[in-house]
Scaffold this active site. Sequence first.
Site, PDB file in Angstrom:
ATOM      1  N   GLU A 163       0.843  -1.209   0.000  1.00 37.77           N
ATOM      2  CA  GLU A 163       0.000   0.000   0.000  1.00 37.77           C
ATOM      3  C   GLU A 163       0.874   1.254   0.000  1.00 37.77           C
ATOM      4  O   GLU A 163       0.578   2.229  -0.673  1.00 37.77           O
ATOM      5  CB  GLU A 163      -0.972   0.002   1.197  1.00 37.77           C
ATOM      6  CG  GLU A 163      -2.020   1.105   1.095  1.00 37.77           C
ATOM      7  CD  GLU A 163      -3.330   0.852   1.838  1.00 37.77           C
ATOM      8  OE1 GLU A 163      -3.437  -0.145   2.575  1.00 37.77           O
ATOM      9  OE2 GLU A 163      -4.258   1.674   1.687  1.00 37.77           O
ATOM     10  N   ASP A 175      -4.130  -1.649   9.973  1.00 34.51           N
ATOM     11  CA  ASP A 175      -5.224  -2.249   9.204  1.00 34.51           C
ATOM     12  C   ASP A 175      -4.834  -3.630   8.687  1.00 34.51           C
ATOM     13  O   ASP A 175      -5.623  -4.570   8.729  1.00 34.51           O
ATOM     14  CB  ASP A 175      -5.592  -1.353   8.012  1.00 34.51           C
ATOM     15  CG  ASP A 175      -6.035   0.022   8.455  1.00 34.51           C
ATOM     16  OD1 ASP A 175      -6.265   0.225   9.666  1.00 34.51           O
ATOM     17  OD2 ASP A 175      -6.136   0.908   7.582  1.00 34.51           O
TER      18      ASP A 175
HETATM   19  P1  ADP Z   1     -11.289   2.006   2.490  1.00 31.30           P
HETATM   20  O1  ADP Z   1     -10.042   1.234   2.730  1.00 31.30           O
HETATM   21  O2  ADP Z   1     -11.623   2.944   3.586  1.00 31.30           O
HETATM   22  O3  ADP Z   1     -12.463   1.130   2.145  1.00 31.30           O
HETATM   23  P2  ADP Z   1      -9.726   3.060   0.326  1.00 31.30           P
HETATM   24  O4  ADP Z   1      -9.953   4.199  -0.596  1.00 31.30           O
HETATM   25  O5  ADP Z   1      -8.498   3.005   1.118  1.00 31.30           O
HETATM   26  O6  ADP Z   1     -11.046   2.947   1.227  1.00 31.30           O
HETATM   27  O7  ADP Z   1      -9.766   1.716  -0.531  1.00 31.30           O
HETATM   28  C1  ADP Z   1     -10.831   1.439  -1.417  1.00 31.30           C
HETATM   29  C2  ADP Z   1     -10.283   0.849  -2.706  1.00 31.30           C
HETATM   30  O8  ADP Z   1      -9.942  -0.542  -2.506  1.00 31.30           O
HETATM   31  C3  ADP Z   1     -11.311   0.831  -3.819  1.00 31.30           C
HETATM   32  O9  ADP Z   1     -11.364   2.062  -4.500  1.00 31.30           O
HETATM   33  C4  ADP Z   1     -10.764  -0.279  -4.696  1.00 31.30           C
HETATM   34  O10 ADP Z   1      -9.685   0.197  -5.465  1.00 31.30           O
HETATM   35  C5  ADP Z   1     -10.217  -1.280  -3.686  1.00 31.30           C
HETATM   36  N1  ADP Z   1     -11.236  -2.306  -3.373  1.00 31.30           N
HETATM   37  C6  ADP Z   1     -11.831  -2.571  -2.197  1.00 31.30           C
HETATM   38  N2  ADP Z   1     -12.709  -3.599  -2.298  1.00 31.30           N
HETATM   39  C7  ADP Z   1     -12.664  -4.015  -3.591  1.00 31.30           C
HETATM   40  C8  ADP Z   1     -13.339  -5.048  -4.354  1.00 31.30           C
HETATM   41  N3  ADP Z   1     -14.254  -5.836  -3.787  1.00 31.30           N
HETATM   42  N4  ADP Z   1     -13.018  -5.175  -5.666  1.00 31.30           N
HETATM   43  C9  ADP Z   1     -12.091  -4.374  -6.226  1.00 31.30           C
HETATM   44  N5  ADP Z   1     -11.435  -3.393  -5.575  1.00 31.30           N
HETATM   45  C10 ADP Z   1     -11.715  -3.208  -4.278  1.00 31.30           C
HETATM   46 MG    MG Z   2      -8.104   2.106   2.951  1.00 31.67          MG
END
Ligand code: ADP
Ligand code: MG
Length: 391
Positions: A163, A175
């Site tokens: 990340e 996390d």
């Molecule tokens: P958070 O971690 O708070 O949910 P973030 O912006 O850090 O938000 O991460 C979200 C990103 O993780 C999404 O925009 C996507 O790129 C990726 N992501 C999460 N879940 C999925 C999924 N089920 N399929 C594809 N990408 C995912």
């Molecule tokens: Mg996140």
Amino acid sequence: MGEITQHDLPAAFRRRFEAEPSLMVRAPGRVNLIGEHTDYNQGFVLPLAINRAVWIAARARADGQVALISENFGNRSAFSLASIQQATGAEAWSNYVRGAAHALQAQGHRLCGMDALVWGDVPVGSGLSSSAALLVASTLAFSALAELDLSPLDIALRAQQAEVEFVGVNVGVMDQMISALGQAGHALLIDCHSLAHRPVPVPNGVAVVIADSMKRRGLVDSKYNERRAECEEGARRLGVQSLRDVTIAALEAKRASLPELIWRRCRHVVGENARVLACVEALRAGRLDEVGALLVQSHESLRDDYEVSCRELDVMVEAALRQEGIIGARMTGAGFGGCTVNLVREERAGRFVDGLREAYRAQTGLTPSIYVCRATDGAQAINLSLSGQPT
Ligand code: ADP
Ligand code: MG
């Protein structure tokens, strides 16, 4: 979210890839019970893994290619392990998977390619760390298919590295650690300095309710960096490596030597570390009133001293504290929007959710998403076939 569940994932994989998956992995999202803005000060946090996760169904490929589909996004992406490039636009989500492979290979691990179907029910972008769930799931999938012998902590550290270095977000390790190391029925006390960790029981009969304010965290990046700088200034003026090394008494003694603003920022961090440790003791002893009071003190400190709350989060916490069955409530995550975490007596959880939704809607005009959760195990890999040979 999505039309399928993890139970249908092998069938969805067969439809998409016209082959049998050999592996399923699951990595949960998380919520932090207490210990906010302490991680980058080398302090203590107390997250738990929630019963919402990212799942990957996969099978090995012998050609070093990785073919991905996100069932949630209805989007495909493909890359070669021999030369991993950043993806952009609609395929940007695949950077989490690409980054996982990149971090493992940078450590000298030999991976094999895969076909992989991704599906999750962690709400995306709400602060429940769908990103860490996807990273940990991806790291575990590559590790399991290549039969690497990695500990859950190794998985978490590679996922964090992915990340930070590949996706380009400067996150701590909380996390990924809770997603990899969670235990059902328990939160995890993590010492962000040593990475020492131990499970802490969530007492029976207590539900963990997460309320998404639906206020998106606009200011968060600039304010986050500002707070980090303020903490560094505090540590410098106090002559310590990090605020982790300061006691409340030592801070009081130095009050006159600190600018008022820096003093308040330090008081939050030093007080919050003490609250995490007190909360651990109270949870172990089942003293729920004390746990609740500590959560509320944490919120007040984040609101008044650290100044990372916002009206919506304050309204949500105050509304929660008026409901029957509430034990304690506070904002969780970086702040300026996102979620609150509530501990609620289980038998009251249904009515709590309805009462909270109505009260919040009446005061803000926003309809919150509310999730009744329980603490689950961290990431797992499930072997679906004993003859999962690459084809
Ligand atoms: P958070 O971690 O708070 O949910 P973030 O912006 O850090 O938000 O991460 C979200 C990103 O993780 C999404 O925009 C996507 O790129 C990726 N992501 C999460 N879940 C999925 C999924 N089920 N399929 C594809 N990408 C995912
Ligand atoms: Mg996140």
